[in-house]
Enzyme design. Sequence first.
Site, PDB file in Angstrom:
ATOM      1  CG  ASP A  14       5.708  10.216  -0.425  1.00  0.00           C
ATOM      2  OD1 ASP A  14       6.441  11.084  -0.925  1.00  0.00           O
ATOM      3  OD2 ASP A  14       5.657   9.988   0.800  1.00  0.00           O
ATOM      4  CG  ASN A  15       3.033  12.652   2.228  1.00  0.00           C
ATOM      5  OD1 ASN A  15       2.972  11.447   2.425  1.00  0.00           O
ATOM      6  ND2 ASN A  15       3.928  13.417   2.817  1.00  0.00           N
ATOM      7  NE  ARG A  52      -0.267   6.792   0.410  1.00  0.00           N
ATOM      8  CZ  ARG A  52      -0.126   7.540   1.503  1.00  0.00           C
ATOM      9  NH1 ARG A  52       0.503   8.695   1.430  1.00  0.00           N
ATOM     10  NH2 ARG A  52      -0.600   7.141   2.671  1.00  0.00           N
ATOM     11  N   GLY A  68       6.362   3.484   0.116  1.00  0.00           N
ATOM     12  CA  GLY A  68       5.320   2.529   0.489  1.00  0.00           C
ATOM     13  C   GLY A  68       4.757   2.781   1.874  1.00  0.00           C
TER      14      GLY A  68
END
EC number: 2.7.7.-
Length: 513
Positions: free
Chosen positions: A268-269, A198, A98
């Site tokens: 997540d990136n 994402r 998150g």
Amino acid sequence: MNIENIGQPFLKKFPGDFSNNPMQRNTPKVLFATIKPAGFDHPQLIAFNEALSEEIGLGKFEEKDLNFLVGSQLPDNIQSYATAYAGHQFGNWAGQLGDGRAILAGEITNATGKKTEIQWKGAGATPYSRRADGRAVLRSSVREYLMSEAMYHLGVPTTRALSLAFTGEDVIRDIMYNGNPQYEKGAVVIRTAESFLRFGHFELMFAQGEHKLLQDLLDFTIENYFSEIITSDHQKYKDFFEKVCSRTADLMVEWFRVGFVHGVMNTDNMSILGLTIDYGPYSMMDEYNLNFTPNTTDLPGRRYAFGKQGQIAHWNLWKLANALQPIINDEKFLESTLNNFGVYFWEAHDKMLCKKFGFDGLRKEDDEFFSNWQGIMQELELDHTLFFNQLEKITPDTDLNEYFSPAAYTVLNEEKLRKLEDFIEKYQSRLHSNTISREESLELMKTTNPKFILRNYLLYQCIEEISNGKTEMLTKLTQALENPYQELFPEFSVKRPSSYDDTAGCSTLSCSS
């Protein structure tokens, strides 16, 4: 600025945690948690992107807007929040992650109807900060502000930066994770994007078994950010996945074109829109090296090395496909689409290289030429950007030693010069077979190969100056990055000085960078 026009459709659409509680915790079955920025009493503006502000619909900056730029004294129309997502980090499932130091203000719509999300980075802790403080230091904030704008002007899809400001407080950080923490000046960046969604947002819903919420998120994403998808039945989810794959491949090709190394390509990136996001331990390429990673956390495995970025993007898309399977429900389609990724990526990659070399188009024999070029670049340790700049001006009478030595990070001895000469002969032979004029060939090169790239040592110098209260270099770098296909400042168009070879925060960086 017109901050009273900021809307919050995401909050209205999805379930969230409205407790305004920054304590670290799991927040199952929700996509966001409301949270107030920490607030800073003594902010100081460093830079403001006036052109971007006007473009997205916020208008001109006034002194009273400074508090908003650091997340203090928010108007009543703004309920700030952080989103929840998951991800695979360095190849391993990391569970709920998150927005740890990113807080969303909402969405602004400009006069043409274009929507842009606005987000503070470094404005305080959220439920997803994982025992961290949610702050950001000056060095990481300057790096994000300048590099995201540099990528935009290079023509690479990216998030963008609106403002950069001191918070007026100090933050303690261990820059190299070696047990030597120090106090550094705190700062906040406001960054913008069409969306900050994402891969990890979709992974979280899948991991939690929230398939209805996963489908709702897919519908929202397609409706708001993929207007080219016109199918309305189940086919739209397949079309969506194909678009994400092609956008991601196109982004990787652009990274290879300009020599950008992200450094931490966790799922997540990865932007669902194919944007460059999360500027941490990145680097522009100095000496060409397919195995180069700027991220000390990525050693010794070099998972996210320059030459592996297409492969890692492919791996990340497999993880996204796994998360979307309950909705798409067609394993053969997903497998086929993913198998086609490599074909699409490498063809686009080689067509890009053709433009960098000024070729008229991709030919079968060019594959061997490109392989030879990569070998020469690595063995001679040639600067990625300077090599192509020199190649534009080369003639049959050029003294290769004199001409390419300023672009080499090693001595060009007799053996190396023979190999370079042989390669240049092959290059000129290939140029002579072009079906386009030399003028057209040069135009391809000049519009594909930047004259200026934002090297880490320049960023290092700029951060040092800002820390000492000076902004002259910030101004010059901003002018240069806004005109990357021109040589406004010749002193920036040189290889990295050897004095910066082993400088922490310059040649080597950590995830805290």
